[in-house]
Scaffold this motif. Structure first.
Motif, PDB file in Angstrom:
ATOM      1  N   VAL A   9       1.567  24.899  37.051  1.00 58.11           N
ATOM      2  CA  VAL A   9       0.667  24.820  35.902  1.00 58.11           C
ATOM      3  C   VAL A   9      -0.744  24.640  36.433  1.00 58.11           C
ATOM      4  O   VAL A   9      -1.101  23.581  36.951  1.00 58.11           O
ATOM      5  CB  VAL A   9       1.075  23.675  34.948  1.00 58.11           C
ATOM      6  N   GLY A  10      -1.528  25.718  36.326  1.00 58.40           N
ATOM      7  CA  GLY A  10      -2.832  25.806  36.987  1.00 58.40           C
ATOM      8  C   GLY A  10      -2.694  26.847  38.082  1.00 58.40           C
ATOM      9  O   GLY A  10      -1.887  26.688  39.004  1.00 58.40           O
ATOM     10  N   GLY A  15      -3.047  26.229  43.012  1.00 59.25           N
ATOM     11  CA  GLY A  15      -1.926  26.944  42.391  1.00 59.25           C
ATOM     12  C   GLY A  15      -1.581  28.217  43.158  1.00 59.25           C
ATOM     13  O   GLY A  15      -0.406  28.483  43.459  1.00 59.25           O
ATOM     14  N   ASP A  34      -1.600  29.536  33.466  1.00 57.31           N
ATOM     15  CA  ASP A  34      -3.018  29.163  33.417  1.00 57.31           C
ATOM     16  C   ASP A  34      -3.580  29.573  32.061  1.00 57.31           C
ATOM     17  O   ASP A  34      -3.040  30.497  31.421  1.00 57.31           O
ATOM     18  CB  ASP A  34      -3.821  29.854  34.541  1.00 57.31           C
ATOM     19  N   TYR A  66       3.385  28.643  27.389  1.00 57.51           N
ATOM     20  CA  TYR A  66       4.256  27.624  27.989  1.00 57.51           C
ATOM     21  C   TYR A  66       5.733  28.019  27.991  1.00 57.51           C
ATOM     22  O   TYR A  66       6.511  27.525  28.807  1.00 57.51           O
ATOM     23  CB  TYR A  66       4.072  26.276  27.291  1.00 57.51           C
ATOM     24  N   THR A  78      -1.608  21.463  38.638  1.00 56.13           N
ATOM     25  CA  THR A  78      -2.963  21.393  39.208  1.00 56.13           C
ATOM     26  C   THR A  78      -4.004  21.715  38.135  1.00 56.13           C
ATOM     27  O   THR A  78      -5.188  21.806  38.433  1.00 56.13           O
ATOM     28  CB  THR A  78      -3.148  22.405  40.363  1.00 56.13           C
ATOM     29  N   PRO A  82     -12.004  21.007  38.916  1.00 53.93           N
ATOM     30  CA  PRO A  82     -12.158  20.432  40.264  1.00 53.93           C
ATOM     31  C   PRO A  82     -13.393  19.539  40.353  1.00 53.93           C
ATOM     32  O   PRO A  82     -14.268  19.604  39.497  1.00 53.93           O
ATOM     33  CB  PRO A  82     -12.329  21.661  41.151  1.00 53.93           C
ATOM     34  N   ARG A  83     -13.407  18.734  41.392  1.00 61.69           N
ATOM     35  CA  ARG A  83     -14.557  17.853  41.602  1.00 61.69           C
ATOM     36  C   ARG A  83     -15.683  18.644  42.262  1.00 61.69           C
ATOM     37  O   ARG A  83     -15.483  19.300  43.272  1.00 61.69           O
ATOM     38  CB  ARG A  83     -14.133  16.703  42.523  1.00 61.69           C
ATOM     39  N   LEU A  92     -14.125  12.901  36.357  1.00 55.88           N
ATOM     40  CA  LEU A  92     -13.217  13.933  35.837  1.00 55.88           C
ATOM     41  C   LEU A  92     -12.271  13.407  34.762  1.00 55.88           C
ATOM     42  O   LEU A  92     -11.560  14.174  34.118  1.00 55.88           O
ATOM     43  CB  LEU A  92     -12.340  14.466  36.985  1.00 55.88           C
ATOM     44  N   ASN A  96     -10.050  15.958  32.304  1.00 56.66           N
ATOM     45  CA  ASN A  96      -8.713  16.276  32.793  1.00 56.66           C
ATOM     46  C   ASN A  96      -7.601  15.579  32.004  1.00 56.66           C
ATOM     47  O   ASN A  96      -6.493  16.100  31.914  1.00 56.66           O
ATOM     48  CB  ASN A  96      -8.615  15.988  34.289  1.00 56.66           C
ATOM     49  N   ILE A 119      -0.969  16.915  40.716  1.00 56.53           N
ATOM     50  CA  ILE A 119      -1.994  16.935  41.769  1.00 56.53           C
ATOM     51  C   ILE A 119      -3.384  16.686  41.174  1.00 56.53           C
ATOM     52  O   ILE A 119      -4.300  16.202  41.844  1.00 56.53           O
ATOM     53  CB  ILE A 119      -1.973  18.290  42.529  1.00 56.53           C
ATOM     54  N   ASN A 121      -6.767  15.512  39.668  1.00 55.31           N
ATOM     55  CA  ASN A 121      -7.548  14.273  39.818  1.00 55.31           C
ATOM     56  C   ASN A 121      -8.133  13.805  38.490  1.00 55.31           C
ATOM     57  O   ASN A 121      -8.371  14.632  37.615  1.00 55.31           O
ATOM     58  CB  ASN A 121      -8.704  14.518  40.797  1.00 55.31           C
ATOM     59  N   MET A 144       0.936  13.607  43.912  1.00 55.64           N
ATOM     60  CA  MET A 144       0.700  13.958  45.316  1.00 55.64           C
ATOM     61  C   MET A 144      -0.692  13.488  45.732  1.00 55.64           C
ATOM     62  O   MET A 144      -1.676  13.903  45.153  1.00 55.64           O
ATOM     63  CB  MET A 144       0.790  15.477  45.515  1.00 55.64           C
ATOM     64  N   ALA A 231     -10.680  20.697  48.397  1.00 54.04           N
ATOM     65  CA  ALA A 231      -9.653  21.134  49.359  1.00 54.04           C
ATOM     66  C   ALA A 231      -8.470  21.778  48.651  1.00 54.04           C
ATOM     67  O   ALA A 231      -8.102  21.354  47.553  1.00 54.04           O
ATOM     68  CB  ALA A 231      -9.170  19.916  50.150  1.00 54.04           C
TER      69      ALA A 231
HETATM   70  O1  TXD Z   1      -4.825  14.844  46.647  1.00 58.16           O
HETATM   71  C1  TXD Z   1      -4.980  15.320  45.559  1.00 58.16           C
HETATM   72  N1  TXD Z   1      -4.236  14.919  44.553  1.00 58.16           N
HETATM   73  C2  TXD Z   1      -5.982  16.370  45.343  1.00 58.16           C
HETATM   74  C3  TXD Z   1      -6.351  16.680  43.988  1.00 58.16           C
HETATM   75  C4  TXD Z   1      -6.567  17.086  46.414  1.00 58.16           C
HETATM   76  C5  TXD Z   1      -7.394  18.142  46.168  1.00 58.16           C
HETATM   77  C6  TXD Z   1      -7.735  18.580  44.828  1.00 58.16           C
HETATM   78  N2  TXD Z   1      -7.228  17.767  43.795  1.00 58.16           N
HETATM   79  C7  TXD Z   1      -7.372  18.142  42.387  1.00 58.16           C
HETATM   80  O2  TXD Z   1      -6.461  19.202  42.093  1.00 58.16           O
HETATM   81  C8  TXD Z   1      -8.699  18.705  41.953  1.00 58.16           C
HETATM   82  O3  TXD Z   1      -9.636  17.673  41.786  1.00 58.16           O
HETATM   83  C9  TXD Z   1      -8.311  19.367  40.655  1.00 58.16           C
HETATM   84  O4  TXD Z   1      -8.229  18.390  39.615  1.00 58.16           O
HETATM   85  C10 TXD Z   1      -6.907  19.889  40.923  1.00 58.16           C
HETATM   86  C11 TXD Z   1      -6.807  21.399  41.107  1.00 58.16           C
HETATM   87  O5  TXD Z   1      -7.601  21.821  42.169  1.00 58.16           O
HETATM   88  P1  TXD Z   1      -7.914  23.389  42.410  1.00 58.16           P
HETATM   89  O6  TXD Z   1      -8.754  23.482  43.614  1.00 58.16           O
HETATM   90  O7  TXD Z   1      -6.683  24.186  42.327  1.00 58.16           O
HETATM   91  O8  TXD Z   1      -8.806  23.685  41.116  1.00 58.16           O
HETATM   92  P2  TXD Z   1      -9.136  25.086  40.436  1.00 58.16           P
HETATM   93  O9  TXD Z   1      -9.179  26.170  41.442  1.00 58.16           O
HETATM   94  O10 TXD Z   1     -10.315  24.859  39.573  1.00 58.16           O
HETATM   95  O11 TXD Z   1      -7.865  25.359  39.502  1.00 58.16           O
HETATM   96  C12 TXD Z   1      -7.610  24.657  38.338  1.00 58.16           C
HETATM   97  C13 TXD Z   1      -7.013  25.631  37.365  1.00 58.16           C
HETATM   98  C14 TXD Z   1      -7.982  26.734  36.935  1.00 58.16           C
HETATM   99  O12 TXD Z   1      -7.422  28.001  37.224  1.00 58.16           O
HETATM  100  C15 TXD Z   1      -8.140  26.518  35.424  1.00 58.16           C
HETATM  101  O13 TXD Z   1      -8.266  27.727  34.697  1.00 58.16           O
HETATM  102  C16 TXD Z   1      -6.827  25.824  35.098  1.00 58.16           C
HETATM  103  O14 TXD Z   1      -6.623  24.924  36.174  1.00 58.16           O
HETATM  104  N3  TXD Z   1      -6.833  25.102  33.839  1.00 58.16           N
HETATM  105  C17 TXD Z   1      -5.739  25.038  33.072  1.00 58.16           C
HETATM  106  N4  TXD Z   1      -4.504  25.526  33.246  1.00 58.16           N
HETATM  107  C18 TXD Z   1      -3.616  25.303  32.277  1.00 58.16           C
HETATM  108  N5  TXD Z   1      -3.893  24.591  31.166  1.00 58.16           N
HETATM  109  C19 TXD Z   1      -5.116  24.062  30.954  1.00 58.16           C
HETATM  110  N6  TXD Z   1      -5.380  23.364  29.843  1.00 58.16           N
HETATM  111  C20 TXD Z   1      -6.107  24.285  31.936  1.00 58.16           C
HETATM  112  N7  TXD Z   1      -7.409  23.937  32.051  1.00 58.16           N
HETATM  113  C21 TXD Z   1      -7.839  24.434  33.222  1.00 58.16           C
END
Ligand code: TXD
Length: 317
Positions: A9-10, A15, A34, A66, A78, A82-83, A92, A96, A119, A121, A144, A231
């Motif tokens: 999811v993401g 993802g 997504d 879904y 995920t 992102p941050r 966030l 989030n 995952i 944040n 994670m 990352a």
């Molecule tokens: O150790 C850890 N837990 C982490 C956490 C380490 C690194 C990054 N971490 C966090 O993972 C980061 O702060 C983000 O909150 C997540 C996902 O990181 P990613 O780099 O994959 O972020 P992206 O590339 O922005 O992808 C997020 C996707 C993006 O394609 C959006 O369109 C989608 O999430 N998105 C959604 N999908 C489904 N449903 C909803 N509502 C939604 N909103 C956004």
């Protein structure tokens, strides 16, 4: 035996990397979900087209519905924002939490028997929101962070000692963030604890302290370098280790964010501790004895997580 179904999811940076690793390791078929259906479908097709080259047959589809995750064995979340540079994980929170609430409803409806790895944040709060709103049993919903934090710690220690990362084990506890607690006493090179290696002249306490600080700020270091996003290779690899331990009932001992119910004297919130992951999900929470200093650091880390949860409750998302 039918192939396992893994829902992601993401379909962003993590993802997509997760889907690729699942293909390369032949862990199962993949549904990439997504809000941007095209991105999910495009990545699914692109990765599947690498199958003939790399020799894997995983089926991959993308969707914004879904219903596509129905019956998934594992769900890795995920979704979210992102941050960005200058933004703390805590910033966030509101955005989030709204995303995770929707994800929780989707999982509750379509994949209530899945093992769920969060995952997104700020991790320790988001995984708690996911468990609360989905109503799934706590042993099937984990966060994670610890595997990634300890991987960073292991890399930096291996570089310092000039040894293989494979022979370095590391022990990291607490919330994912600046207050995380790397326990050097339980971190080793082939079984030799780090404090003993310092005594043996392999390094100095100052250098180890600097490595601990670098580990705690490991996510920020990457964010600064990338300038856009956070990352994703190591976070994806870390979540795959957790998923694999569940799918293969490996019973690996991995640091994960889990709901504490009296362990470590804590209750009702998620924080990182070592756990055994097998086909029942979290099968055991490992409780180690702390020194006074370690206990103080762990309590401080837990306080930071509890504060975030209190902030979240005030928002009423
Ligand atoms: O150790 C850890 N837990 C982490 C956490 C380490 C690194 C990054 N971490 C966090 O993972 C980061 O702060 C983000 O909150 C997540 C996902 O990181 P990613 O780099 O994959 O972020 P992206 O590339 O922005 O992808 C997020 C996707 C993006 O394609 C959006 O369109 C989608 O999430 N998105 C959604 N999908 C489904 N449903 C909803 N509502 C939604 N909103 C956004």
């Amino acid at each position: 035996m039918a192939r396992k179904k893994i829902a992601l999811v993401g379909a962003g940076n993590i993802g997509g990397t997760l889907a690729h690793l699942i293909g390369l390791k032949e862990l199962g078929d993949v549904v990439l979900f997504d809000v941007f259906a095209g991105v999910a479908a495009g990545k699914a097709l692109d990765i599947m087209q690498s199958g003939p080259v790399d020799g894997f047959d995983s089926k991959m589809v993308g969707s914004a519905d879904y219903a596509a995750i129905e019956g998934a064995d594992v769900v890795i979340v995920t979704a979210g924002f992102p941050r960005l540079p200058g933004m703390t994980r805590d910033d966030l929170l509101t955005k989030n939490a709204e995303v995770i609430t929707k994800v929780a409803e989707g999982i509750k409806t379509y994949a209530p028997n899945a093992f769920v790895i969060c995952i997104t944040n700020p991790l320790d709060v988001m995984v708690w929101v996911l468990q609360q709103k989905s109503g799934l049993p706590p042993e099937k919903v984990v966060g994670m962070a610890g595997v990634l934090d300890s991987a960073r710690f292991r890399l930096f220690l291996a570089e310092e000692f000039g040894v293989s990362v494979e022979d370095v084990t590391a022990f990291v506890l607490g919330g994912h963030g600046d207050t995380m607690v790397p326990l050097t006493r339980y971190s080793t090179v082939a079984g030799i604890p780090v404090p003993d290696l310092v005594k043996m002249g392999w390094s100095t306490q100052e250098k180890i302290d600097a490595i601990v600080t670098r580990t705690a700020n490991g996510g920020g270091e990457i964010v600064k370098l990338l300038e856009k996003g956070s990352a994703f290779y190591a976070p994806a690899a870390s979540a795959i280790a957790m998923a694999e331990s569940y799918l293969k009932d490996k019973k690996r001992v991995l640091p994960c964010a889990v709901l504490l119910n009296g362990e470590y004297g804590m209750n009702d919130f998620y924080v990182g501790v070592p756990v055994v992951i097998g086909d029942k999900g979290v099968e055991k929470i490992v409780e180690v004895q702390f020194t006074e200093a370690e206990k103080a650091a762990f309590d401080k880390s837990c306080d930071a997580v509890k504060k975030l949860i209190a902030d979240f409750k005030k928002l009423g998302v």
